[in-house]
Design a protein around this motif. Structure first.
Motif, PDB file in Angstrom:
ATOM      1  N   ASN A  91       0.814  -1.201   0.000  1.00 29.16           N
ATOM      2  CA  ASN A  91       0.000   0.000   0.000  1.00 29.16           C
ATOM      3  C   ASN A  91       0.853   1.257   0.000  1.00 29.16           C
ATOM      4  N   GLN A  92       0.315   2.296  -0.658  1.00 25.53           N
ATOM      5  CA  GLN A  92       0.968   3.600  -0.667  1.00 25.53           C
ATOM      6  C   GLN A  92       0.511   4.384   0.560  1.00 25.53           C
ATOM      7  N   GLY A  93       1.252   4.241   1.645  1.00 27.30           N
ATOM      8  CA  GLY A  93       0.903   4.908   2.889  1.00 27.30           C
ATOM      9  C   GLY A  93       0.604   3.916   3.987  1.00 27.30           C
ATOM     10  N   GLN A  94       0.836   4.339   5.201  1.00 24.78           N
ATOM     11  CA  GLN A  94       0.753   3.473   6.376  1.00 24.78           C
ATOM     12  C   GLN A  94      -0.666   3.015   6.676  1.00 24.78           C
ATOM     13  N   ASN A  95      -0.749   1.858   7.291  1.00 30.03           N
ATOM     14  CA  ASN A  95      -2.000   1.350   7.864  1.00 30.03           C
ATOM     15  C   ASN A  95      -1.690   0.887   9.278  1.00 30.03           C
ATOM     16  N   MET A  96      -1.778   1.824  10.210  1.00 31.71           N
ATOM     17  CA  MET A  96      -1.406   1.557  11.593  1.00 31.71           C
ATOM     18  C   MET A  96      -2.497   2.059  12.530  1.00 31.71           C
ATOM     19  N   GLY A  97      -2.468   1.570  13.757  1.00 35.06           N
ATOM     20  CA  GLY A  97      -3.435   2.032  14.742  1.00 35.06           C
ATOM     21  C   GLY A  97      -4.861   1.839  14.266  1.00 35.06           C
ATOM     22  N   ASP A  98      -5.706   2.829  14.523  1.00 32.44           N
ATOM     23  CA  ASP A  98      -7.118   2.765  14.161  1.00 32.44           C
ATOM     24  C   ASP A  98      -7.342   2.697  12.653  1.00 32.44           C
ATOM     25  N   ASP A  99      -6.333   3.112  11.864  1.00 38.38           N
ATOM     26  CA  ASP A  99      -6.485   3.107  10.410  1.00 38.38           C
ATOM     27  C   ASP A  99      -6.789   1.713   9.865  1.00 38.38           C
ATOM     28  N   THR A 100      -6.376   0.692  10.589  1.00 38.64           N
ATOM     29  CA  THR A 100      -6.591  -0.666  10.090  1.00 38.64           C
ATOM     30  C   THR A 100      -8.076  -0.980   9.932  1.00 38.64           C
ATOM     31  N   LEU A 101      -8.937  -0.289  10.678  1.00 44.88           N
ATOM     32  CA  LEU A 101     -10.383  -0.530  10.561  1.00 44.88           C
ATOM     33  C   LEU A 101     -10.934  -0.026   9.233  1.00 44.88           C
ATOM     34  N   TYR A 102     -10.301   0.975   8.645  1.00 49.53           N
ATOM     35  CA  TYR A 102     -10.757   1.554   7.390  1.00 49.53           C
ATOM     36  C   TYR A 102     -10.025   0.982   6.180  1.00 49.53           C
ATOM     37  N   SER A 103      -8.888   0.390   6.408  1.00 52.18           N
ATOM     38  CA  SER A 103      -7.971   0.034   5.328  1.00 52.18           C
ATOM     39  C   SER A 103      -8.506  -1.046   4.402  1.00 52.18           C
ATOM     40  N   GLY A 104      -8.518  -0.765   3.101  1.00 53.94           N
ATOM     41  CA  GLY A 104      -8.822  -1.791   2.126  1.00 53.94           C
ATOM     42  C   GLY A 104      -7.696  -2.794   1.985  1.00 53.94           C
ATOM     43  N   THR A 105      -6.467  -2.343   2.217  1.00 53.31           N
ATOM     44  CA  THR A 105      -5.314  -3.246   2.169  1.00 53.31           C
ATOM     45  C   THR A 105      -5.441  -4.331   3.223  1.00 53.31           C
ATOM     46  N   VAL A 106      -5.715  -3.918   4.447  1.00 52.01           N
ATOM     47  CA  VAL A 106      -5.894  -4.884   5.530  1.00 52.01           C
ATOM     48  C   VAL A 106      -7.144  -5.725   5.288  1.00 52.01           C
ATOM     49  N   ALA A 107      -8.181  -5.114   4.711  1.00 51.86           N
ATOM     50  CA  ALA A 107      -9.425  -5.838   4.459  1.00 51.86           C
ATOM     51  C   ALA A 107      -9.231  -6.997   3.493  1.00 51.86           C
ATOM     52  N   ALA A 108      -8.417  -6.800   2.460  1.00 53.32           N
ATOM     53  CA  ALA A 108      -8.162  -7.884   1.504  1.00 53.32           C
ATOM     54  C   ALA A 108      -7.520  -9.068   2.211  1.00 53.32           C
ATOM     55  N   ALA A 109      -6.553  -8.779   3.083  1.00 57.77           N
ATOM     56  CA  ALA A 109      -5.928  -9.854   3.858  1.00 57.77           C
ATOM     57  C   ALA A 109      -6.922 -10.492   4.814  1.00 57.77           C
ATOM     58  N   THR A 110      -7.752  -9.662   5.434  1.00 57.68           N
ATOM     59  CA  THR A 110      -8.742 -10.165   6.390  1.00 57.68           C
ATOM     60  C   THR A 110      -9.731 -11.114   5.725  1.00 57.68           C
ATOM     61  N   GLU A 111     -10.128 -10.806   4.490  1.00 57.68           N
ATOM     62  CA  GLU A 111     -11.073 -11.668   3.787  1.00 57.68           C
ATOM     63  C   GLU A 111     -10.485 -13.068   3.611  1.00 57.68           C
ATOM     64  N   GLY A 112      -9.203 -13.143   3.278  1.00 67.29           N
ATOM     65  CA  GLY A 112      -8.563 -14.447   3.187  1.00 67.29           C
ATOM     66  C   GLY A 112      -8.505 -15.155   4.523  1.00 67.29           C
ATOM     67  N   PHE A 113      -8.190 -14.392   5.568  1.00 68.56           N
ATOM     68  CA  PHE A 113      -8.140 -14.939   6.920  1.00 68.56           C
ATOM     69  C   PHE A 113      -9.486 -15.522   7.331  1.00 68.56           C
ATOM     70  N   LEU A 114     -10.571 -14.852   6.966  1.00 67.58           N
ATOM     71  CA  LEU A 114     -11.910 -15.338   7.292  1.00 67.58           C
ATOM     72  C   LEU A 114     -12.218 -16.666   6.598  1.00 67.58           C
ATOM     73  N   PHE A 115     -11.541 -16.939   5.506  1.00 69.83           N
ATOM     74  CA  PHE A 115     -11.673 -18.213   4.816  1.00 69.83           C
ATOM     75  C   PHE A 115     -10.692 -19.262   5.351  1.00 69.83           C
ATOM     76  N   GLY A 116      -9.978 -18.918   6.423  1.00 71.58           N
ATOM     77  CA  GLY A 116      -9.069 -19.872   7.035  1.00 71.58           C
ATOM     78  C   GLY A 116      -7.710 -19.959   6.398  1.00 71.58           C
ATOM     79  N   ILE A 117      -7.303 -18.907   5.681  1.00 71.77           N
ATOM     80  CA  ILE A 117      -6.015 -18.890   4.990  1.00 71.77           C
ATOM     81  C   ILE A 117      -5.110 -17.841   5.648  1.00 71.77           C
ATOM     82  N   PRO A 118      -3.866 -18.167   5.955  1.00 72.44           N
ATOM     83  CA  PRO A 118      -2.947 -17.166   6.496  1.00 72.44           C
ATOM     84  C   PRO A 118      -2.865 -15.956   5.564  1.00 72.44           C
ATOM     85  N   ALA A 119      -2.722 -14.772   6.142  1.00 78.64           N
ATOM     86  CA  ALA A 119      -2.770 -13.561   5.322  1.00 78.64           C
ATOM     87  C   ALA A 119      -1.856 -12.490   5.902  1.00 78.64           C
TER      88      ALA A 119
END
Length: 245
Positions: A91-119
């Motif tokens: 990602n172009q720019g940090q995703n730290m602290g509370d920003d992780t709740l809004y981040s699409g970058t973190v969300a893409a990883a989270t979606e994989g995690f919800l399917f049981g895949i390391p992310a």
């Protein structure tokens, strides 16, 4: 190893191209990313219209939806295999602290995690793509670590300072810091004289002490924060049960 790569800056972003180039020599990769910048989209799924998937000349798939859409479609219909790892960014720019709740970058990883895949989600500290080659090198090294001591699946949030490789300090495990509330919206007028509003910039760090992602990256370290999805406020359960009895 088979890796699904996504992001929120779009399939043409330098960050995802650098990440794919760095991981291709060590894994079988597939890239499924938004057709345009979807920063701040969080974990939203598009449910009010159908989505289309197209393939670019470089082999990347792109979707007219959110980062979560991209990973969801990839895992439930597009791919004929189950990836061993989901990687999002860079990602172009940090995703730290509370920003992780809004981040699409973190969300893409989270979606994989919800399917049981390391992310793993990767972000550079500052915008502008400075030292992107370094960030891609660090991302590859982190992927190669495999993290065998972590419970499976895991969800990791990585932030990398925009520094030359030889100036980076050791990778450290961190917790999320906290920000002050966001700054005021920016008010303007549209061509018809109607009020319009731009979301203002994030607030300054409120909790940036030692051990946080803010502190680590400010001091030149690559920060890795393990994330979880359970939002239950366990400490309040007993009090709530008393109020309900």
């Amino acid at each position: 190893m088979k890796i699904l790569i996504s992001n929120d800056d779009g399939y043409l972003a330098p960050g995802i191209i650098a990440l794919a180039d760095a991981l291709a020599p060590i894994a079988e990769i597939v890239v499924v990313a938004p057709d345009s910048n979807r920063s701040g989209s969080s974990n939203s799924l598009t449910l009010d219209r159908p989505l289309s998937v197209q393939r670019a000349e470089n082999g990347f798939y792109f979707v007219n939806g959110t980062p979560s859409d991209c990973v969801h479609i990839a895992l439930t219909g597009l791919l004929n295999f189950r990836p061993d790892l989901i990687v999002s960014g860079i990602n172009q720019g940090q995703n730290m602290g509370d920003d992780t709740l809004y981040s699409g970058t973190v969300a893409a990883a989270t979606e994989g995690f919800l399917f049981g895949i390391p992310a793993i989600a990767f972000s550079q500290l500052h915008k502008g793509w400075d030292e992107l080659e370094t960030a891609a090198k660090v991302a590859r090294e982190i992927v190669e670590r495999r993290f065998g001591n972590l419970p499976q699946p895991y969800l990791l949030n990585v932030n990398i300072p925009n520094l030359p490789y030889d100036q980076l300090k050791p990778i450290v495990a961190t917790r999320l810091g906290k920000r002050h509330e966001s700054e005021a919206v920016i008010k303007d007028k549209d061509p018809h004289g109607r009020d319009i509003y731009w979301i203002g910039p994030p607030g300054a760090a409120r909790d940036a002490g030692e051990g946080t992602d803010f502190h680590a990256t400010a001091n030149g370290h690559v920060s890795i924060t393990p994330l979880q999805i359970d939002l239950t406020h366990a400490a309040q359960l007993a009090a709530l049960r008393k109020d309900l009895s």
